[in-house]
Write a protein that holds these residues in place. Structure first.
Motif, PDB file in Angstrom:
ATOM      1  N   LEU A  48       0.826  -1.213   0.000  1.00 18.26           N
ATOM      2  CA  LEU A  48       0.000   0.000   0.000  1.00 18.26           C
ATOM      3  C   LEU A  48       0.862   1.266   0.000  1.00 18.26           C
ATOM      4  O   LEU A  48       0.762   2.111  -0.888  1.00 18.26           O
ATOM      5  N   ARG A  49       1.725   1.360   1.017  1.00 19.69           N
ATOM      6  CA  ARG A  49       2.415   2.625   1.281  1.00 19.69           C
ATOM      7  C   ARG A  49       3.609   2.899   0.384  1.00 19.69           C
ATOM      8  O   ARG A  49       4.055   4.052   0.275  1.00 19.69           O
ATOM      9  N   HIS A  50       4.147   1.848  -0.202  1.00 21.37           N
ATOM     10  CA  HIS A  50       5.323   2.068  -1.042  1.00 21.37           C
ATOM     11  C   HIS A  50       5.084   1.679  -2.496  1.00 21.37           C
ATOM     12  O   HIS A  50       5.368   2.463  -3.401  1.00 21.37           O
ATOM     13  N   ILE A  51       4.564   0.473  -2.697  1.00 18.96           N
ATOM     14  CA  ILE A  51       4.451   0.010  -4.086  1.00 18.96           C
ATOM     15  C   ILE A  51       3.274   0.686  -4.788  1.00 18.96           C
ATOM     16  O   ILE A  51       3.443   1.336  -5.826  1.00 18.96           O
ATOM     17  N   LEU A  52       2.076   0.573  -4.228  1.00 24.24           N
ATOM     18  CA  LEU A  52       0.931   1.209  -4.885  1.00 24.24           C
ATOM     19  C   LEU A  52       1.104   2.731  -4.934  1.00 24.24           C
ATOM     20  O   LEU A  52       0.774   3.364  -5.930  1.00 24.24           O
ATOM     21  N   HIS A  53       1.632   3.306  -3.844  1.00 21.70           N
ATOM     22  CA  HIS A  53       1.870   4.751  -3.856  1.00 21.70           C
ATOM     23  C   HIS A  53       2.787   5.142  -5.015  1.00 21.70           C
ATOM     24  O   HIS A  53       2.494   6.078  -5.767  1.00 21.70           O
ATOM     25  N   SER A  54       3.877   4.397  -5.189  1.00 15.52           N
ATOM     26  CA  SER A  54       4.793   4.671  -6.312  1.00 15.52           C
ATOM     27  C   SER A  54       4.054   4.589  -7.644  1.00 15.52           C
ATOM     28  O   SER A  54       4.267   5.398  -8.559  1.00 15.52           O
ATOM     29  N   LEU A  55       3.164   3.586  -7.743  1.00 15.94           N
ATOM     30  CA  LEU A  55       2.460   3.370  -9.011  1.00 15.94           C
ATOM     31  C   LEU A  55       1.368   4.419  -9.258  1.00 15.94           C
ATOM     32  O   LEU A  55       0.779   4.447 -10.343  1.00 15.94           O
ATOM     33  N   GLY A  56       1.119   5.258  -8.283  1.00 16.44           N
ATOM     34  CA  GLY A  56       0.208   6.389  -8.503  1.00 16.44           C
ATOM     35  C   GLY A  56       0.665   7.218  -9.696  1.00 16.44           C
ATOM     36  O   GLY A  56      -0.145   7.760 -10.464  1.00 16.44           O
ATOM     37  N   ILE A  57       1.983   7.283  -9.884  1.00 17.35           N
ATOM     38  CA  ILE A  57       2.539   8.035 -11.023  1.00 17.35           C
ATOM     39  C   ILE A  57       2.029   7.455 -12.344  1.00 17.35           C
ATOM     40  O   ILE A  57       1.724   8.193 -13.282  1.00 17.35           O
ATOM     41  N   VAL A  58       1.891   6.127 -12.396  1.00 20.40           N
ATOM     42  CA  VAL A  58       1.452   5.466 -13.646  1.00 20.40           C
ATOM     43  C   VAL A  58       0.010   5.843 -13.991  1.00 20.40           C
ATOM     44  O   VAL A  58      -0.351   5.921 -15.170  1.00 20.40           O
ATOM     45  N   LYS A  59      -0.804   6.098 -12.955  1.00 20.11           N
ATOM     46  CA  LYS A  59      -2.190   6.495 -13.216  1.00 20.11           C
ATOM     47  C   LYS A  59      -2.235   7.858 -13.907  1.00 20.11           C
ATOM     48  O   LYS A  59      -3.152   8.165 -14.650  1.00 20.11           O
ATOM     49  N   VAL A  60      -1.224   8.674 -13.649  1.00 16.54           N
ATOM     50  CA  VAL A  60      -1.150  10.004 -14.267  1.00 16.54           C
ATOM     51  C   VAL A  60      -0.412   9.935 -15.604  1.00 16.54           C
ATOM     52  O   VAL A  60      -0.808  10.552 -16.584  1.00 16.54           O
ATOM     53  N   GLN A  61       0.670   9.187 -15.619  1.00 20.11           N
ATOM     54  CA  GLN A  61       1.522   9.134 -16.814  1.00 20.11           C
ATOM     55  C   GLN A  61       2.199   7.781 -16.926  1.00 20.11           C
ATOM     56  O   GLN A  61       2.978   7.411 -16.041  1.00 20.11           O
ATOM     57  N   SER A  62       1.899   7.051 -18.012  1.00 14.80           N
ATOM     58  CA  SER A  62       2.687   5.839 -18.232  1.00 14.80           C
ATOM     59  C   SER A  62       3.777   6.170 -19.248  1.00 14.80           C
ATOM     60  O   SER A  62       3.662   7.134 -20.007  1.00 14.80           O
ATOM     61  N   PHE A  63       4.838   5.394 -19.225  1.00 16.10           N
ATOM     62  CA  PHE A  63       6.036   5.756 -19.991  1.00 16.10           C
ATOM     63  C   PHE A  63       6.166   4.914 -21.249  1.00 16.10           C
ATOM     64  O   PHE A  63       6.003   3.688 -21.214  1.00 16.10           O
ATOM     65  N   ASN A  64       6.486   5.587 -22.350  1.00 21.62           N
ATOM     66  CA  ASN A  64       6.613   4.889 -23.636  1.00 21.62           C
ATOM     67  C   ASN A  64       7.904   4.079 -23.695  1.00 21.62           C
ATOM     68  O   ASN A  64       8.899   4.449 -23.075  1.00 21.62           O
ATOM     69  N   PRO A  65       7.892   2.983 -24.500  1.00 19.77           N
ATOM     70  CA  PRO A  65       9.128   2.221 -24.699  1.00 19.77           C
ATOM     71  C   PRO A  65      10.234   3.158 -25.190  1.00 19.77           C
ATOM     72  O   PRO A  65       9.985   4.048 -26.006  1.00 19.77           O
ATOM     73  N   GLY A  66      11.421   2.978 -24.653  1.00 22.80           N
ATOM     74  CA  GLY A  66      12.566   3.795 -25.067  1.00 22.80           C
ATOM     75  C   GLY A  66      12.731   5.066 -24.257  1.00 22.80           C
ATOM     76  O   GLY A  66      13.734   5.769 -24.408  1.00 22.80           O
TER      77      GLY A  66
END
Ligand SMILES: C[S@@+](CC[C@H](N)C(=O)[O-])C[C@H]1O[C@@H](n2cnc3c(N)ncnc32)[C@H](O)[C@@H]1O
Length: 211
Positions: A48-66
């Motif tokens: 909850l506090r570290h892994i999902l929190h970190s992945l909050g960034i992915v909900k806003v912006q996922s990163f393209n290959p490369g």
């Protein structure tokens, strides 16, 4: 709080990602006994506090290959390690000025077999490189952070959103962000229902390339 929490919000995880996220708990519990990077209370709520929190960034912006992403003041690898698992085709550079924290990052990424993570034991001010996005959590107030990272933004934008900073922050940011009119705040409670996320946000600040 377990792996089920990640599956709930990221139902498209591959078997390889699930297996890596599963291994994280054991690796961090083991390494945390030798080098304390996560508080005792938090280690029981790692997902909850570290892994999902970190992945909050992915909900806003996922990163393209490369793409190239820098995690400043990564500590034991947050948010960089969970983001690297989510984006195996992006390169993640994780920097921290404390050597023993980088030791944990190295052991965890080796334990997982992550090939897209490179670590740097130095102050970010001394690091050279150009990145699509610079991510962070709990390191410095925005004016200091911006001073450290300007000049480290890539010239070309390969995402729809302009290159810049994606910073996990909490609480009232009106004073801290008053000089940044282009900053955009995303409430993590809009994506995750757990109480922990009530005050948590991702701050996006577009940054210009400075050659
Ligand atoms: C409170 S910890 C946060 C660690 C991690 N981001 C997290 O959220 O779990 C702050 C970290 O930033 C690192 N740090 C502070 N200033 C730094 C700098 N100028 N360059 C690199 N690392 C720095 C510290 O060594 C420390 O590990």
């Amino acid at each position: 709080m377990t792996l089920e929490l990640l599956k709930k919000y990221f139902p498209a995880l591959t078997d390889d990602q699930i297996s890596k996220f599963e291994k994280l708990e054991e690796l961090y519990k083991d390494w945390n006994l030798k080098i304390n990077v996560v508080s005792r209370k938090d280690i029981d709520e790692l997902y909850l506090r570290h892994i999902l929190h970190s992945l909050g960034i992915v909900k806003v912006q996922s990163f393209n290959p490369g793409s190239k992403i820098l995690d400043v003041g990564t500590g034991g690898g947050f948010p960089g390690i969970p983001l690297a698992i989510m984006h195996p085709e992006s390169a993640f550079h994780l920097v921290d000025s404390i050597g023993k924290k980088i030791k944990v990052v190295d052991e965890v990424s080796e334990g997982l077999g992550l090939e897209n993570v490179t670590s740097f034991n130095q102050r970010v001010e001394e690091l050279n490189g150009n990145y699509d996005f610079i991510v962070s959590r709990a390191v410095a107030v925005m004016p200091t952070f911006v001073r450290w990272v300007k000049g480290k933004i890539a010239k070309e934008n390969v995402h729809e959103r302009k290159n810049g900073i994606l910073y996990l922050k909490g609480g009232d940011l009106s004073d801290e962000l008053k000089d940044y009119r282009t900053a955009k705040i995303f409430e993590l409670s809009d994506y995750f229902e757990e109480d922990f996320f009530q005050t948590k946000k991702v701050v996006y600040l577009p940054m210009k390339y400075k050659g």
